[in-house]
Motif scaffolding. Structure first.
Motif, PDB file in Angstrom:
ATOM      1  N   SER B  10      16.951  47.156 -50.147  1.00 49.03           N
ATOM      2  CA  SER B  10      16.952  47.483 -51.575  1.00 49.03           C
ATOM      3  C   SER B  10      17.070  46.218 -52.412  1.00 49.03           C
ATOM      4  CB  SER B  10      18.048  48.485 -51.912  1.00 49.03           C
ATOM      5  OG  SER B  10      19.183  48.236 -51.159  1.00 49.03           O
ATOM      6  N   LYS B  11      17.816  45.237 -51.877  1.00 48.58           N
ATOM      7  CA  LYS B  11      17.936  43.972 -52.613  1.00 48.58           C
ATOM      8  C   LYS B  11      16.563  43.324 -52.721  1.00 48.58           C
ATOM      9  CE  LYS B  11      22.114  42.125 -51.419  1.00 48.58           C
ATOM     10  NZ  LYS B  11      22.830  41.211 -50.543  1.00 48.58           N
ATOM     11  N   TRP B  12      15.911  43.371 -51.570  1.00 43.28           N
ATOM     12  CA  TRP B  12      14.601  42.746 -51.479  1.00 43.28           C
ATOM     13  C   TRP B  12      13.613  43.424 -52.413  1.00 43.28           C
ATOM     14  CZ3 TRP B  12      10.034  44.215 -48.508  1.00 43.28           C
ATOM     15  CH2 TRP B  12       9.128  43.159 -48.401  1.00 43.28           C
ATOM     16  N   THR B  13      13.603  44.766 -52.342  1.00 41.80           N
ATOM     17  CA  THR B  13      12.652  45.509 -53.174  1.00 41.80           C
ATOM     18  C   THR B  13      12.989  45.354 -54.640  1.00 41.80           C
ATOM     19  OG1 THR B  13      13.987  47.442 -52.796  1.00 41.80           O
ATOM     20  CG2 THR B  13      12.003  47.241 -51.488  1.00 41.80           C
ATOM     21  N   ARG B  24       7.677  51.817 -54.380  1.00 38.21           N
ATOM     22  CA  ARG B  24       8.437  51.905 -53.129  1.00 38.21           C
ATOM     23  C   ARG B  24       7.710  52.771 -52.110  1.00 38.21           C
ATOM     24  NH1 ARG B  24      14.799  51.776 -54.565  1.00 38.21           N
ATOM     25  NH2 ARG B  24      14.633  50.115 -56.083  1.00 38.21           N
ATOM     26  N   LEU B  25       7.137  53.854 -52.588  1.00 33.18           N
ATOM     27  CA  LEU B  25       6.373  54.727 -51.682  1.00 33.18           C
ATOM     28  C   LEU B  25       5.211  53.957 -51.070  1.00 33.18           C
ATOM     29  CD1 LEU B  25       6.236  58.136 -53.530  1.00 33.18           C
ATOM     30  CD2 LEU B  25       7.240  57.656 -51.305  1.00 33.18           C
ATOM     31  N   LEU B  28       6.417  51.682 -48.512  1.00 28.68           N
ATOM     32  CA  LEU B  28       6.719  52.444 -47.296  1.00 28.68           C
ATOM     33  C   LEU B  28       5.460  52.727 -46.504  1.00 28.68           C
ATOM     34  CD1 LEU B  28       9.345  55.217 -47.970  1.00 28.68           C
ATOM     35  CD2 LEU B  28       9.419  53.355 -46.339  1.00 28.68           C
ATOM     36  N   LEU B  29       4.383  53.111 -47.228  1.00 26.05           N
ATOM     37  CA  LEU B  29       3.111  53.420 -46.573  1.00 26.05           C
ATOM     38  C   LEU B  29       2.626  52.201 -45.795  1.00 26.05           C
ATOM     39  CD1 LEU B  29       0.510  55.137 -46.210  1.00 26.05           C
ATOM     40  CD2 LEU B  29      -0.330  54.011 -48.284  1.00 26.05           C
ATOM     41  N   PHE B  30       2.658  51.044 -46.443  1.00 24.66           N
ATOM     42  CA  PHE B  30       2.173  49.837 -45.777  1.00 24.66           C
ATOM     43  C   PHE B  30       3.031  49.500 -44.577  1.00 24.66           C
ATOM     44  CE2 PHE B  30       0.297  48.938 -50.077  1.00 24.66           C
ATOM     45  CZ  PHE B  30      -1.003  49.206 -49.662  1.00 24.66           C
ATOM     46  N   LEU B  31       4.335  49.679 -44.762  1.00 19.50           N
ATOM     47  CA  LEU B  31       5.236  49.398 -43.644  1.00 19.50           C
ATOM     48  C   LEU B  31       4.926  50.337 -42.479  1.00 19.50           C
ATOM     49  CD1 LEU B  31       8.624  48.758 -45.434  1.00 19.50           C
ATOM     50  CD2 LEU B  31       7.164  47.109 -44.274  1.00 19.50           C
ATOM     51  N   ALA B  32       4.634  51.624 -42.807  1.00 17.14           N
ATOM     52  CA  ALA B  32       4.358  52.612 -41.764  1.00 17.14           C
ATOM     53  C   ALA B  32       3.057  52.286 -41.053  1.00 17.14           C
ATOM     54  CB  ALA B  32       4.289  54.006 -42.378  1.00 17.14           C
ATOM     55  N   ILE B 315      -0.837  58.979 -52.511  1.00 12.22           N
ATOM     56  CA  ILE B 315       0.558  58.727 -52.926  1.00 12.22           C
ATOM     57  C   ILE B 315       0.615  58.459 -54.424  1.00 12.22           C
ATOM     58  CG2 ILE B 315       2.358  56.957 -52.821  1.00 12.22           C
ATOM     59  CD1 ILE B 315       1.983  56.945 -49.822  1.00 12.22           C
ATOM     60  N   TRP B 316      -0.345  57.685 -54.891  1.00 13.48           N
ATOM     61  CA  TRP B 316      -0.375  57.321 -56.315  1.00 13.48           C
ATOM     62  C   TRP B 316      -0.443  58.581 -57.180  1.00 13.48           C
ATOM     63  CZ3 TRP B 316       0.356  52.628 -58.369  1.00 13.48           C
ATOM     64  CH2 TRP B 316       0.111  52.470 -59.741  1.00 13.48           C
ATOM     65  N   VAL B 317      -1.333  59.447 -56.768  1.00 14.10           N
ATOM     66  CA  VAL B 317      -1.517  60.665 -57.568  1.00 14.10           C
ATOM     67  C   VAL B 317      -0.375  61.651 -57.302  1.00 14.10           C
ATOM     68  CG1 VAL B 317      -3.037  62.634 -57.964  1.00 14.10           C
ATOM     69  CG2 VAL B 317      -4.007  60.342 -57.643  1.00 14.10           C
TER      70      VAL B 317
END
Lengths: 146, 641
Positions: B10-13, B24-25, B28-32, B315-317
């Protein structure tokens, strides 16, 4: 000495009679003038009203003043006496039943020369009157007349 | 640890522009998807490795094949040379012209025969498939000398031919006479370029591949393609040469070729003498080897990028409808609530998911707050009303109290003044009758009148004491340090003065100082010491004592009587003790009530008001007063302040 008059301001006829008796018993034979309320006492002293014709130079040697009086009470009488040049120096002995502190305090502060509480015991009353007579009529030098 | 990671994240974000829910979503998607990218890259790498391996093996197999073909070819040529060495046109020098013609036709049939001919034992060329002029001496050639010396087949001269300028190899066989003496040598010169050409034609190397025959000195004997450009060049410093030198017979390497193209090279030794080694090498362009892997990578990357983009779009929509709008609604409600609008609600559906539950909790909280607020407001209003009422009542009561006080004042004044006047008259006139009519009254009459006088005087005392009691009750209290010892001494001195004849042994403990009203405490001691004086009146050896209880000295109190005396009084306990007539403890309770007496008036005069006055004063000081005694054994009165 016999020309030294006593003014007794007293509304109670019993006290008046007892005071006169006590004076007589103590051989105080000075003339006693009696005023039965404050107004009468003031009229007498200032030679007004019923006493309009009185000689203002003949003032009493001592005034025995009761506090609880009809019309004008004793403290008021004292106040007026002390406010007038003619009577300012007259010896006033408050002779009353009350031993209330405020009466004592206001009596002295208004310029009473003495404050005597009338005891119920007639023997003690006699003694008190004897001492008043002895002091104010025989020992005391009255203020000089104008 | 898990928590730490979350905090870090959370600090990083927060530091990066990922602060919105949507961002953030996406993060998360990119991380996944990262593992998918990793997997793809790994697969491609694997495929590339396999392709390289495959190409290497393929090329190696090819070079081996070529090397073995070369060896077979040499064997075939040996047999041909052996046959040629038997021919008469080879044996007889006079048939040299025929020999040359025959050899020329032989050469025409074999594209990779650069030349063939016969060399005399002195080294001069006797006949040749290619025409030659004058005397050509080949006595210095290794294959010639070798074959004459060994009288056997010899291979040599993998070199750039002096005549043709091409890379060539020479193979020779001795021509022996009847005495088995070599009198000439027959030879075939191989065109290495043509050989390479044929090799490359028969194999299926990818486009851009090269085939090179070279020696360990870096001299290129043959190369396909572009033989004209490279054959005859000596490149001892080329990377491939270095690799070959350090690797030995067989190997492979990814190198930049002499033409600047990156290739996978495979090489194999196929001919070796003490002086030189000849290698055949195939080079396949790296681009060709990895073309498939590259295509695969490009396709996979394209595919996953499309998937990522599609997911990001969803996700955007979707986040807008599912998260951002409810979050914004919640935020608006929270802000309104924060600004004091307690009617703020989320108006979101209270579904069972987290957002619904948050909305539900928030609305609940807001409702509770609103309820509490209105409750507080109502309570405040109630308190205000109560206060106002109280104020009103206090004012009313104060006025009533003042009026009552004034009435009481007037009453006491009247009592002290008016009640005494008749008494005085009764007493005075009784005395007058006794004095004036003594002779007519007789003893009986005088006695009666004296009783009248005594009664009136007693009533006078009663009135005085009542007035005193009333005054004690309403007198203003002034708290100061009062020297009780000095006060008691004065009272006792006054009492002694009033009755000088009496012998009383009295003792006052020195240095007793208390806090209280000096006038009222004087009344207390007047009464208590006065009583002691009075009730010891009939004793020859009267004793009166004023002091403080030892038990109540602070230290002793703590140790000895914790919780007992302490709970009753907080300060020291004073006492007045006498050895007088005392009293029966049965009646101790009545002692302090007004008009209660335990003794006859004729025996001990009094009004029965003194102790009531004492109790009232002590109570006004917040203290306690009590008594101990026994009939005929004296009394002790205790009091605390």
């Amino acid at each position: 000495m016999s020309d030294k008059t006593i003014l007794l301001v007293e509304d109670n006829p019993d006290d008046e009679a007892l005071t006169l008796r006590a004076l007589k018993k103590n051989n105080i034979l000075n003339p006693v003038t009696i005023a039965r309320d404050g107004v009468e006492a003031l009229d007498y002293l200032f030679c007004q009203g019923a006493y309009a014709g009185r000689d203002a130079n003949l003032q009493p040697a001592v005034i025995l003043l009761d506090l609880k009086l009809p019309k004008v009470d004793g403290l008021e009488v004292l106040k007026r006496l002390r406010a007038d040049a003619r009577t300012r120096l007259l010896p006033v002995v408050i002779l009353t039943s009350s031993k209330e502190e405020q009466d004592l305090a206001s009596g002295y502060s208004l310029g009473a020369n003495s404050y005597i509480r009338k005891p119920v015991d007639f023997t003690q009353f006699m003694e008190a009157i004897r001492q008043v007579g002895l002091y104010w009529l025989m020992m005391n030098e009255p203020p000089p007349k104008k | 640890m898990h928590r730490g990671f979350n905090d870090q994240l959370s600090k990083w974000t927060a530091r990066l522009p990922f602060s919105s829910l949507r961002a953030r979503l996406l993060l998360l998607l990119f991380l996944a998807l990262l593992p998918a990218y990793g997997f793809i890259l790994y697969s491609v790498f694997e495929a590339r490795q396999q392709a390289a391996e495959h190409a290497r093996e393929n090329a190696l197999w090819l070079t081996r094949l070529m090397a073995s073909e070369q060896k077979s070819l040499i064997e075939v040529i040996r047999q041909q040379l052996q046959s040629l060495a038997q021919l008469s046109i080879v044996h007889r020098p006079e048939q040299a012209a025929l020999c040359s013609r025959t050899f020329a036709s032989l050469r025409a049939q074999n594209s990779f025969y650069a030349n063939l001919g016969v060399i005399n034992s002195d080294g001069t060329l006797r006949c040749s498939a290619l025409p030659f002029a004058g005397r050509v001496n080949l006595s210095d050639r290794d294959f010639f000398r070798e074959t004459l010396r060994t009288r056997a087949f010899a291979v040599g001269g993998y070199q750039i031919d002096r005549v043709t300028g091409k890379g060539s190899a020479n193979l020779a066989y001795p021509v022996l006479d009847a005495a088995n003496t070599p009198q000439a040598a027959v030879f075939i010169a191989l065109d290495l370029g043509a050989l390479a050409d044929r090799l490359i034609e028969t194999t299926s190397l990818p486009e851009g591949s090269t085939l090179t025959i070279l020696d360990n000195h870096g001299t290129i004997l043959a190369r396909q393609p572009d033989p004209e450009q490279w054959v005859g060049q000596s490149l001892p410093d080329a990377p491939l040469i270095q690799t070959i030198r350090s690797n030995g017979d067989e190997g492979n390497a990814e190198e930049t070729g002499i033409d600047g193209v990156e290739r996978l090279y495979v090489f194999k030794l196929f001919y070796s003498t003490a002086a030189k080694q000849i290698y055949i090498s195939a080079g396949i362009p790296t681009a060709a080897v990895f073309a498939d892997a590259k295509r695969l990578l490009a396709r996979a990357l394209l595919l996953i990028s499309l998937v990522t983009a599609a997911a990001a779009a969803v996700i955007w929509v979707g986040s807008n409808a599912l998260l951002l709008q409810p979050a914004a609604t919640l935020m608006r409600a929270a802000r309104r609530l924060g600004q004091g609008d307690l009617s703020a609600r989320t108006v979101l559906a209270h579904t069972s998911d987290e957002l619904g539950q948050i909305a539900h909790s928030f609305d609940g909280m807001a409702s509770a707050l609103q309820a509490r607020e209105s409750e507080a407001a109502r309570a405040k209003e109630e308190i205000r009303q109560l206060n106002a009422d109280l104020e009103h009542k206090v004012t009313e009561r104060t006025a009533e109290l003042a009026a009552a006080n004034q009435e009481l004042e007037a009453f006491s004044y009247s009592v002290s003044h008016d009640l005494r006047a008749p008494l005085r008259a009764i007493d005075g006139f009784s005395q007058a009758v006794i004095e004036d009519y003594a002779d007519k009254l007789g003893d009986q009459g005088k006695n009666h009148l004296n009783r009248v006088r005594a009664a009136t005087q007693h009533m006078g005392h009663l009135i005085d004491d009542l007035i005193k009691l009333a005054r004690v009750a309403r007198a203003e209290m002034k708290r100061e340090a009062v020297d009780l010892s000095a006060l008691a001494g004065n009272v006792l001195a006054d009492l002694q003065a009033s009755e000088p004849a009496r012998k009383v042994e009295w003792r006052v403990e020195p240095g007793l100082v208390a806090t209280g009203d000096a006038n009222l405490l004087r009344v207390v001691l007047d009464n208590l010491l006065g009583n002691a004086w009075k009730f010891t009146g009939k004793l020859a050896r009267a004793r009166i004592e004023f002091g403080v209880l030892q038990q109540t000295s602070p230290g002793m109190d703590e140790v000895d009587r914790v919780g007992n005396r302490r709970s009753e009084t907080s300060g020291p306990t004073y006492f007045v003790r006498d050895n007088g007539v005392g009293f029966d403890m049965t009646y101790a309770g009545k002692l302090f009530s007004a008009f209660q007496r335990l003794h006859n008036v004729s025996e001990f005069p009094g009004t029965g008001i003194g102790l009531a006055t004492v109790r009232r004063i002590i109570h006004r000081h917040g203290g306690r007063v009590w008594a101990e005694g026994a009939a005929g054994k004296g009394a002790t009165f205790y009091f605390s302040l």
